[in-house]
Design a protein around this motif. Structure first.
Motif, PDB file in Angstrom:
ATOM      1  N   MET A  88     -13.652  -0.954  -0.367  1.00  0.00           N
ATOM      2  CA  MET A  88     -13.425  -1.409   1.005  1.00  0.00           C
ATOM      3  C   MET A  88     -14.692  -1.198   1.811  1.00  0.00           C
ATOM      4  N   ARG A 137      -7.977  -9.215  -1.298  1.00  0.00           N
ATOM      5  CA  ARG A 137      -6.686  -8.673  -0.851  1.00  0.00           C
ATOM      6  C   ARG A 137      -6.494  -9.064   0.605  1.00  0.00           C
ATOM      7  N   ILE A 138      -5.692 -10.104   0.834  1.00  0.00           N
ATOM      8  CA  ILE A 138      -5.578 -10.633   2.189  1.00  0.00           C
ATOM      9  C   ILE A 138      -4.171 -10.444   2.748  1.00  0.00           C
ATOM     10  N   ARG A 166      -0.329  -7.042  12.066  1.00  0.00           N
ATOM     11  CA  ARG A 166       0.698  -6.018  11.853  1.00  0.00           C
ATOM     12  C   ARG A 166       0.847  -5.144  13.069  1.00  0.00           C
ATOM     13  N   ASN A 168       0.808  -1.219   0.000  1.00  0.00           N
ATOM     14  CA  ASN A 168       0.000   0.000   0.000  1.00  0.00           C
ATOM     15  C   ASN A 168       0.845   1.277   0.000  1.00  0.00           C
ATOM     16  N   SER A 190      -3.225  -9.818   6.900  1.00  0.00           N
ATOM     17  CA  SER A 190      -2.957 -10.349   8.248  1.00  0.00           C
ATOM     18  C   SER A 190      -3.265 -11.842   8.398  1.00  0.00           C
TER      19      SER A 190
HETATM   20  C1  LIG Z   1      -3.837  -3.662   4.340  1.00  0.00           C
HETATM   21  C2  LIG Z   1      -4.803  -3.734   3.241  1.00  0.00           C
HETATM   22  C3  LIG Z   1      -5.469  -4.930   2.935  1.00  0.00           C
HETATM   23  C4  LIG Z   1      -5.290  -6.215   3.725  1.00  0.00           C
HETATM   24  O1  LIG Z   1      -5.826  -6.075   5.008  1.00  0.00           O
HETATM   25  P1  LIG Z   1      -5.927  -7.334   5.995  1.00  0.00           P
HETATM   26  O2  LIG Z   1      -7.036  -6.970   6.901  1.00  0.00           O
HETATM   27  O3  LIG Z   1      -4.603  -7.411   6.687  1.00  0.00           O
HETATM   28  O4  LIG Z   1      -6.210  -8.535   5.197  1.00  0.00           O
HETATM   29  C5  LIG Z   1      -6.347  -4.929   1.855  1.00  0.00           C
HETATM   30  N1  LIG Z   1      -6.556  -3.829   1.115  1.00  0.00           N
HETATM   31  C6  LIG Z   1      -5.938  -2.664   1.375  1.00  0.00           C
HETATM   32  C7  LIG Z   1      -6.225  -1.481   0.516  1.00  0.00           C
HETATM   33  C8  LIG Z   1      -5.041  -2.573   2.445  1.00  0.00           C
HETATM   34  O5  LIG Z   1      -4.438  -1.399   2.696  1.00  0.00           O
END
Ligand SMILES: *Cc1c(COP(=O)(O)O)cnc(C)c1O
Length: 218
Positions: free
Chosen positions: A152, A209-210, A218, A44, A212
């Motif tokens: 999101m 998008r995985i 983290r 990111n 953790s």
């Molecule tokens: C960090 C992040 C994720 C992954 O998040 P997790 O909860 O750790 O799976 C997905 N998308 C974006 C845009 C992020 O910044």
């Protein structure tokens, strides 16, 4: 069985692509998943993405999933394979410009603000339509390809709310596809993270998008 294999098996059944989000995690952890077959990773932050790209095997596909500032596009333009969070026409134009400089076509997703909670980034419904009207009537964007939408959901325990937000993205995805006669390459709905990816898949996600869940907290 590793967490990775479990997730991969689940995703295979629904034809969903996994982007392993390795932000803040060391290269050794990326290489662990690499050895299990993962080739698609996401970051990111621009600097971290560039650093890891330089240190890792070159058959990895790198996605930028976070907010991107126009003045930083040039650092990732030579190699990035998908930019998830295009949230303005200005940014889209800069990606097109930098892609042209690098003599390549860059795939992008428009970030649709689906969360009802206050979030800074992402395009509203009106913004997206405005942007798409402009994009579809212009002949100058030859170095980018809009392949779908990213969203999101709100950070909440309320499953119904999350589901509703994801379904909003799917509706918008279909609306754009039909209204602007998008080509076959327009096929990606990037939605779902560690906490909500199962709901996202049920609502039609094609790319999760995985972070953790794969790499630890983290
Ligand atoms: C960090 C992040 C994720 C992954 O998040 P997790 O909860 O750790 O799976 C997905 N998308 C974006 C845009 C992020 O910044």
């Amino acid at each position: 069985m590793s967490v990775y294999k479990e997730i991969i098996d689940k995703l295979k059944a629904t034809n969903t692509t996994l982007v392993a989000i390795s932000k803040t995690k060391p290269v050794e952890q990326i290489m662990e998943l690499y050895r299990q077959g993962q080739r698609l990773f996401g970051e990111n932050k621009v600097q971290e993405l560039v650093d890891k790209y330089e240190q890792c095997p070159k058959d990895i596909e790198w996605h930028l999933v976070g907010h991107l500032q126009s003045n930083k596009v040039k650092y990732i333009a030579p190699f990035v394979s998908l930019i998830h969070a295009i949230d303005s026409l200005k940014l889209l134009e800069e990606v097109n410009r930098q892609a042209q400089k690098n003599n390549r076509k860059i795939k992008i997703l428009l970030q649709y603000r689906i969360a009802t909670e206050d979030t800074k980034f992402g395009l509203s419904q009106t913004d997206i339509v405005e942007l798409m009207d402009f994009y579809s009537q212009s002949s100058s964007y030859n170095f980018i390809e809009i392949v779908g939408l990213m969203g999101m959901a709100s950070f909440t325990e309320n499953e119904t709310q999350i589901r509703t937000e994801f379904s909003k993205l799917k509706e918008m995805f279909t609306f754009i596809k039909e209204s602007y006669l998008m080509p076959k390459s327009y096929n990606t709905m990037s939605m779902g993270m560690s906490g909500d990816y199962k709901i996202a898949i049920e609502e039609g996600s094609t790319m999760v998008r995985i972070g953790s869940l794969l790499f630890g907290a983290r």
